[in-house]
Design a protein around this motif. Structure first.
Motif, PDB file in Angstrom:
ATOM      1  N   PHE A 254      33.022   9.884  13.959  1.00 51.33           N
ATOM      2  CA  PHE A 254      31.664   9.797  14.510  1.00 51.33           C
ATOM      3  C   PHE A 254      31.421  10.929  15.501  1.00 51.33           C
ATOM      4  CE2 PHE A 254      31.783   5.638  12.709  1.00 51.33           C
ATOM      5  CZ  PHE A 254      30.467   5.254  12.543  1.00 51.33           C
ATOM      6  N   GLU A 255      32.418  11.213  16.341  1.00 51.76           N
ATOM      7  CA  GLU A 255      32.244  12.263  17.337  1.00 51.76           C
ATOM      8  C   GLU A 255      32.081  13.626  16.682  1.00 51.76           C
ATOM      9  OE1 GLU A 255      35.694  11.745  19.718  1.00 51.76           O
ATOM     10  OE2 GLU A 255      35.022   9.830  20.552  1.00 51.76           O
ATOM     11  N   ALA A 256      32.698  13.797  15.492  1.00 47.86           N
ATOM     12  CA  ALA A 256      32.636  15.090  14.816  1.00 47.86           C
ATOM     13  C   ALA A 256      31.354  15.293  14.023  1.00 47.86           C
ATOM     14  CB  ALA A 256      33.844  15.248  13.890  1.00 47.86           C
ATOM     15  N   ILE A 257      30.843  14.231  13.379  1.00 51.66           N
ATOM     16  CA  ILE A 257      29.717  14.407  12.455  1.00 51.66           C
ATOM     17  C   ILE A 257      28.452  13.699  12.897  1.00 51.66           C
ATOM     18  CG2 ILE A 257      31.355  14.619  10.538  1.00 51.66           C
ATOM     19  CD1 ILE A 257      30.456  11.868   9.579  1.00 51.66           C
ATOM     20  N   GLY A 258      28.519  12.926  13.998  1.00 50.38           N
ATOM     21  CA  GLY A 258      27.352  12.167  14.415  1.00 50.38           C
ATOM     22  C   GLY A 258      27.358  10.784  13.792  1.00 50.38           C
ATOM     23  N   GLY A 259      26.361   9.986  14.121  1.00 48.21           N
ATOM     24  CA  GLY A 259      26.313   8.617  13.631  1.00 48.21           C
ATOM     25  C   GLY A 259      25.640   8.497  12.278  1.00 48.21           C
ATOM     26  N   PHE A 260      25.371   7.241  11.901  1.00 46.35           N
ATOM     27  CA  PHE A 260      24.637   6.969  10.678  1.00 46.35           C
ATOM     28  C   PHE A 260      23.229   7.567  10.795  1.00 46.35           C
ATOM     29  CE2 PHE A 260      27.785   3.559  10.748  1.00 46.35           C
ATOM     30  CZ  PHE A 260      28.231   3.542   9.431  1.00 46.35           C
ATOM     31  N   ASP A 261      22.728   8.111   9.702  1.00 49.65           N
ATOM     32  CA  ASP A 261      21.394   8.712   9.684  1.00 49.65           C
ATOM     33  C   ASP A 261      20.357   7.589   9.790  1.00 49.65           C
ATOM     34  OD1 ASP A 261      18.947   9.944   9.047  1.00 49.65           O
ATOM     35  OD2 ASP A 261      19.910  11.349   7.670  1.00 49.65           O
ATOM     36  N   PRO A 262      19.525   7.571  10.847  1.00 50.34           N
ATOM     37  CA  PRO A 262      18.565   6.481  11.036  1.00 50.34           C
ATOM     38  C   PRO A 262      17.489   6.408   9.961  1.00 50.34           C
ATOM     39  CG  PRO A 262      18.200   8.228  12.641  1.00 50.34           C
ATOM     40  CD  PRO A 262      19.501   8.537  11.952  1.00 50.34           C
ATOM     41  N   ALA A 263      17.346   7.446   9.140  1.00 49.40           N
ATOM     42  CA  ALA A 263      16.370   7.393   8.046  1.00 49.40           C
ATOM     43  C   ALA A 263      16.899   6.635   6.839  1.00 49.40           C
ATOM     44  CB  ALA A 263      15.979   8.801   7.618  1.00 49.40           C
ATOM     45  N   LEU A 264      18.188   6.285   6.865  1.00 48.97           N
ATOM     46  CA  LEU A 264      18.814   5.711   5.685  1.00 48.97           C
ATOM     47  C   LEU A 264      19.233   4.260   5.924  1.00 48.97           C
ATOM     48  CD1 LEU A 264      21.140   8.731   4.763  1.00 48.97           C
ATOM     49  CD2 LEU A 264      18.738   8.330   4.123  1.00 48.97           C
ATOM     50  N   GLY A 265      19.433   3.528   4.813  1.00 49.94           N
ATOM     51  CA  GLY A 265      19.903   2.158   4.889  1.00 49.94           C
ATOM     52  C   GLY A 265      18.769   1.161   5.028  1.00 49.94           C
ATOM     53  N   PRO A 266      19.089  -0.145   5.047  1.00 50.38           N
ATOM     54  CA  PRO A 266      18.071  -1.180   5.237  1.00 50.38           C
ATOM     55  C   PRO A 266      17.237  -0.916   6.483  1.00 50.38           C
ATOM     56  CG  PRO A 266      20.165  -2.167   4.603  1.00 50.38           C
ATOM     57  CD  PRO A 266      20.433  -0.711   4.839  1.00 50.38           C
ATOM     58  N   GLY A 267      15.929  -0.975   6.316  1.00 45.85           N
ATOM     59  CA  GLY A 267      15.027  -0.656   7.408  1.00 45.85           C
ATOM     60  C   GLY A 267      14.690   0.813   7.512  1.00 45.85           C
ATOM     61  N   GLY A 268      15.306   1.657   6.648  1.00 48.76           N
ATOM     62  CA  GLY A 268      15.036   3.083   6.647  1.00 48.76           C
ATOM     63  C   GLY A 268      14.284   3.490   5.387  1.00 48.76           C
ATOM     64  N   LEU A 269      14.277   4.780   5.110  1.00 49.87           N
ATOM     65  CA  LEU A 269      13.514   5.301   3.981  1.00 49.87           C
ATOM     66  C   LEU A 269      14.278   5.220   2.657  1.00 49.87           C
ATOM     67  CD1 LEU A 269      12.102   8.545   5.676  1.00 49.87           C
ATOM     68  CD2 LEU A 269      10.934   6.352   5.362  1.00 49.87           C
ATOM     69  N   PHE A 270      15.609   5.395   2.729  1.00 47.62           N
ATOM     70  CA  PHE A 270      16.425   5.469   1.517  1.00 47.62           C
ATOM     71  C   PHE A 270      17.688   4.651   1.733  1.00 47.62           C
ATOM     72  CE2 PHE A 270      14.247   9.520   2.221  1.00 47.62           C
ATOM     73  CZ  PHE A 270      13.456   9.614   1.086  1.00 47.62           C
ATOM     74  N   ASN A 271      18.091   3.902   0.702  1.00 47.61           N
ATOM     75  CA  ASN A 271      19.170   2.932   0.869  1.00 47.61           C
ATOM     76  C   ASN A 271      20.516   3.516   0.425  1.00 47.61           C
ATOM     77  OD1 ASN A 271      20.449   0.587   1.464  1.00 47.61           O
ATOM     78  ND2 ASN A 271      19.486  -0.654  -0.121  1.00 47.61           N
TER      79      ASN A 271
END
Length: 324
Positions: free
Chosen positions: A175-192
């Motif tokens: 996580f520290e190297a690449i950042g967290g989960f993309d907030p545009a993705l997954g349930p509640g986001g634009l693409f699952n």
């Protein structure tokens, strides 16, 4: 994001389990019972993230934390979206190993111990585990039952379905190297496809991963054949298409993806293929907007500060239940 504090953790946990939930008060008790039965073989922490619930979920979580015989951190993330909620959970713990499951999954008692064993290999940066169907009357979807491990060397193309967010674990340094989960993705986001995206970014950054069947959860999704399953399948069609489109932007994975994608059309309906292609186009448009700075990017996950305040809620093993 806010974290409730009731008592301080005795030490940095060896591993944390992050579970996010929203408006699931009626279905949460069996999952909470499963968490209470976990034995990590070392100090561990449960991070429960309420993602803006409007029912009795916050009260249920608070009561569970007060009665727990192990450290429980309660986090409130009001902005809807599983990716945002999981990122908030990661920021609330200092654990070097991070396991994730869903609020309708029941981890086996040795679940965290199994993930600790997998990640004892310093070459492994992340992994996906086995997902069994809890209720045999539920539709057999969102599961992975294979018992053979699958290695994912750095730069590997991840076949959809191999990595599922209902059972994954990462080293914190990923996580520290690449950042967290993309907030545009997954349930509640634009693409699952937030789970595939996270794994792909880890592999592209040089981390190795894999599918490891030893850590097991049972998925109690309560879906039967019919409209709810049909809607979920359509969502997955779109998620796959967006995922494939994302790999068009990664030259090292592009060839393997295109070969797999074209072969997969033999088993799909024309409507499913059309949904994949349409979602792929929408995703590329989204990436153009993000390049122009008009959309949210995956957040930075900083290393925990040595003097960071503890954010553990619940009862430490050596404290009475009514301590505060």
């Amino acid at each position: 994001m806010s974290a409730a504090t009731v008592s301080a953790a005795a030490a940095t946990p060896a591993i944390a389990l992050v579970v996010c939930t929203r408006d699931r008060a009626h279905h949460l008790p069996p999952a909470l019972e499963a968490y209470a039965a976990l034995d990590a073989g070392a100090a561990w922490e449960l991070v429960l993230v309420d993602n803006g619930s409007r029912d009795e979920t916050p009260a249920l979580l608070a009561d569970f934390a007060r009665r727990a015989a192990f450290p429980v951190t309660l986090v409130h993330e009001p902005r809807a979206g599983l990716a945002r909620a999981r990122n908030a959970g990661v920021r609330a713990t200092r654990a070097p190993l991070l396991a994730f499951t869903d609020d309708d999954c029941y981890p086996a008692p040795d679940y965290l111990a199994r993930w600790r064993a997998v990640l004892a290999d310093p070459a492994v940066g992340f992994g996906a585990g086995r997902i069994l169907l809890h209720d045999p009357d539920d539709y057999p979807i969102t599961i992975r039952t294979e018992t053979e491990p699958v290695a994912l060397p750095p730069g590997t193309f991840v076949v959809p379905g191999l990595v599922q967010g209902a059972n994954v674990a990462y080293r914190r340094r990923v996580f520290e190297a690449i950042g967290g989960f993309d907030p545009a993705l997954g349930p509640g986001g634009l693409f699952n496809f937030e789970d595939l995206d996270m794994a792909t970014r880890a592999l592209a950054a040089g981390f190795a991963g894999g599918y490891f069947p030893e850590p097991v959860v049972r998925h109690h999704h309560r879906r039967r054949a019919g409209p709810s399953v049909d809607a979920l399948k359509r969502s997955y069609d779109g998620g796959r298409g967006a995922y494939y489109a994302s790999l068009l932007l990664r030259p090292g994975m592009r060839g393997a993806m295109l070969r797999h994608w074209l072969r997969s059309w033999r088993w799909l309906t024309a409507d499913a293929v059309a949904r994949e292609v349409a979602a792929g186009g929408r995703y590329l448009g989204y990436r153009l907007r993000r390049t122009a700075g008009r959309t949210e990017r995956p957040p930075t996950i900083a290393p925990p500060a040595d003097d960071a305040p503890a954010t553990t809620a619940g009862r430490s093993p050596d404290r009475p239940a009514d301590a505060c």
